[in-house]
Design an enzyme around this catalytic site. Structure first.
Site, PDB file in Angstrom:
ATOM      1  N   SER A 127      -0.427   0.519   5.084  1.00 42.11           N
ATOM      2  CA  SER A 127      -0.457   1.798   5.782  1.00 42.11           C
ATOM      3  C   SER A 127       0.924   2.348   6.094  1.00 42.11           C
ATOM      4  O   SER A 127       1.045   3.355   6.783  1.00 42.11           O
ATOM      5  CB  SER A 127      -1.243   1.653   7.088  1.00 42.11           C
ATOM      6  N   THR A 132      -0.388   2.619  11.078  1.00 38.57           N
ATOM      7  CA  THR A 132       0.925   3.194  11.328  1.00 38.57           C
ATOM      8  C   THR A 132       1.669   2.112  12.068  1.00 38.57           C
ATOM      9  O   THR A 132       1.045   1.251  12.680  1.00 38.57           O
ATOM     10  CB  THR A 132       0.764   4.438  12.237  1.00 38.57           C
ATOM     11  N   THR A 183       4.506   5.779   8.763  1.00 38.06           N
ATOM     12  CA  THR A 183       3.153   5.637   8.223  1.00 38.06           C
ATOM     13  C   THR A 183       3.048   6.257   6.838  1.00 38.06           C
ATOM     14  O   THR A 183       3.853   7.133   6.488  1.00 38.06           O
ATOM     15  CB  THR A 183       2.138   6.332   9.159  1.00 38.06           C
ATOM     16  N   ARG A 229      -1.085  16.900   3.812  1.00 40.23           N
ATOM     17  CA  ARG A 229      -1.488  16.726   5.218  1.00 40.23           C
ATOM     18  C   ARG A 229      -0.395  15.953   5.965  1.00 40.23           C
ATOM     19  O   ARG A 229       0.125  14.950   5.490  1.00 40.23           O
ATOM     20  CB  ARG A 229      -2.810  15.965   5.266  1.00 40.23           C
ATOM     21  N   THR A 259      -0.963   5.315  17.109  1.00 41.47           N
ATOM     22  CA  THR A 259      -1.536   5.090  15.793  1.00 41.47           C
ATOM     23  C   THR A 259      -3.004   5.497  15.879  1.00 41.47           C
ATOM     24  O   THR A 259      -3.588   5.541  16.966  1.00 41.47           O
ATOM     25  CB  THR A 259      -1.441   3.619  15.338  1.00 41.47           C
ATOM     26  N   GLY A 260      -3.594   5.773  14.733  1.00 44.82           N
ATOM     27  CA  GLY A 260      -5.002   6.161  14.733  1.00 44.82           C
ATOM     28  C   GLY A 260      -5.172   7.560  14.178  1.00 44.82           C
ATOM     29  O   GLY A 260      -4.395   8.007  13.351  1.00 44.82           O
TER      30      GLY A 260
HETATM   31  N1  ASP Z   1      -1.791   8.166  12.890  1.00 47.46           N
HETATM   32  C1  ASP Z   1      -1.706   8.116  11.449  1.00 47.46           C
HETATM   33  C2  ASP Z   1      -1.980   9.473  10.897  1.00 47.46           C
HETATM   34  O1  ASP Z   1      -2.834  10.168  11.419  1.00 47.46           O
HETATM   35  C3  ASP Z   1      -2.599   7.161  10.779  1.00 47.46           C
HETATM   36  C4  ASP Z   1      -2.975   5.894  11.493  1.00 47.46           C
HETATM   37  O2  ASP Z   1      -2.312   5.473  12.421  1.00 47.46           O
HETATM   38  O3  ASP Z   1      -3.988   5.279  11.135  1.00 47.46           O
HETATM   39  O4  ASP Z   1      -1.387   9.800   9.902  1.00 47.46           O
END
Ligand code: ASP
Length: 318
Positions: free
Chosen positions: A47, A170, A188, A198, A221-222
């Protein structure tokens, strides 16, 4: 005070290097970049950086940011292709240009001018993962009904126990030196199969990353779109500014996400550090961890994140 580092769990491969920079008297932002760079170089991490999960077209696009809490300097790159060192490049944007954020072709161009190593970021493993996810859903190359496909993809990969944790993620680093100066950074490859171009929360100062020595720092993260809509990292720091404890600040910022309608019902995870040096980690789902190490500790500790659920009352909208 003791130098310290708090990071998302996948930061464990870089946390010692980050702490070493601090204990040798280096700047907090150099510690952040040292930690992030080791994660970006790690192909096992699907990731971040090299070996990161690609977008819908199979292109790895990286987002990263760094911030210095003593003067609110910041640098970011988004949709960077062909260079793994997104965090170093974000630091270069901050140091070399009168700008904060470079995207796409401009970010690639600066990476070349700065002599960063060009590299194919797609490993055979992530290429296979990308293809596995597309199978059966990528029927139309014109992206009609992209959201439905995206939701199917996410449903498919997150219900496969072998793939859980891989396609999203991330890395966050927050470093504090002995003088109490703080820097934070995020890197990330963003959401797997994202629409090309995006940009997530990670390179958006205030959304996925924020730091101010006077109050503390936070990083996410997320599901980046949630943090972008609610300015989650900045909110946490601002709540501390207005007197909330770090725990209350983190809980409040995550609770605020509950009123956001999210078609993907994504999770959100944060790590934070108060100016006094108290670390905190929280997530909207159980089973998430973060890592912490301070000067004098032989190795990092893996700590459980506090759970702040946000979807109990909300039905999926798609
Ligand atoms: N926060 C990151 C994003 O939206 C992805 C992740 O942390 O899973 O690009």
């Amino acid at each position: 005070m003791r130098a310290r580092v708090v990071a998302s769990q996948n930061g464990s491969v870089g946390i010692q290097a980050a702490l070493d920079v601090l204990t040798l008297g280096g700047a907090a932002v150099d510690a952040v970049v040292a930690g992030l760079s080791l994660v970006e170089a790690n192909p096992e991490d699907r990731s971040v950086g090299y070996g990161g999960i690609p977008n819908f077209l199979g292109q790895v696009e990286l987002d990263a940011s760094v911030m210095i809490g003593s003067d609110l300097s910041a640098g970011s790159v988004a949709a960077l292709q062909h260079y793994q060192d997104a965090a170093k490049l974000a630091q270069m944007v901050m140091q070399e240009l009168p700008h904060v954020l470079l995207v796409g072709a401009g970010a690639n161009r600066l990476a070349g001018e700065m002599g960063l190593e060009e590299k194919n970021l797609l490993t055979p493993e992530t290429e296979q993962l990308w293809k596995d996810g597309l199978e059966g859903t990528y029927a139309n190359p014109e992206f009609t009904d992209y959201l439905t496909k995206m939701r199917t993809l996410i449903g498919t990969v997150t219900s496969d126990p072998q793939l859980v944790e891989r396609p999203y993620g991330t890395v966050n680093f927050i470093c504090q030196d002995e003088e109490g100066r703080i820097a934070s950074g995020v890197s990330t490859s963003g959401w797997g199969w994202k629409y090309p171009g995006r940009v997530g929360d990670s390179p958006i100062i205030g959304a996925g990353n924020y730091c101010d020595d006077r109050y503390g720092a936070a990083a996410c993260t997320g599901r980046g779109e949630l943090a972008q809509r609610a300015c989650t990292a900045h909110s946490i720091v601002t709540f501390m500014r207005f007197g909330l404890s770090i725990e209350e600040a983190v809980r409040q910022a995550l609770t605020d996400l509950a009123r956001l309608d999210d078609p993907l019902r994504g999770e959100m995870n944060v790590v934070a550090l108060s100016r006094e040096g108290e670390p905190w980690g929280a997530a909207t789902v159980p089973g998430r961890f973060y890592v912490y190490q301070e000067a004098g500790m032989a190795q990092h500790e893996v700590r459980q994140r506090v759970v702040v659920p946000i979807y109990e009352a909300q039905e999926p909208t798609m």
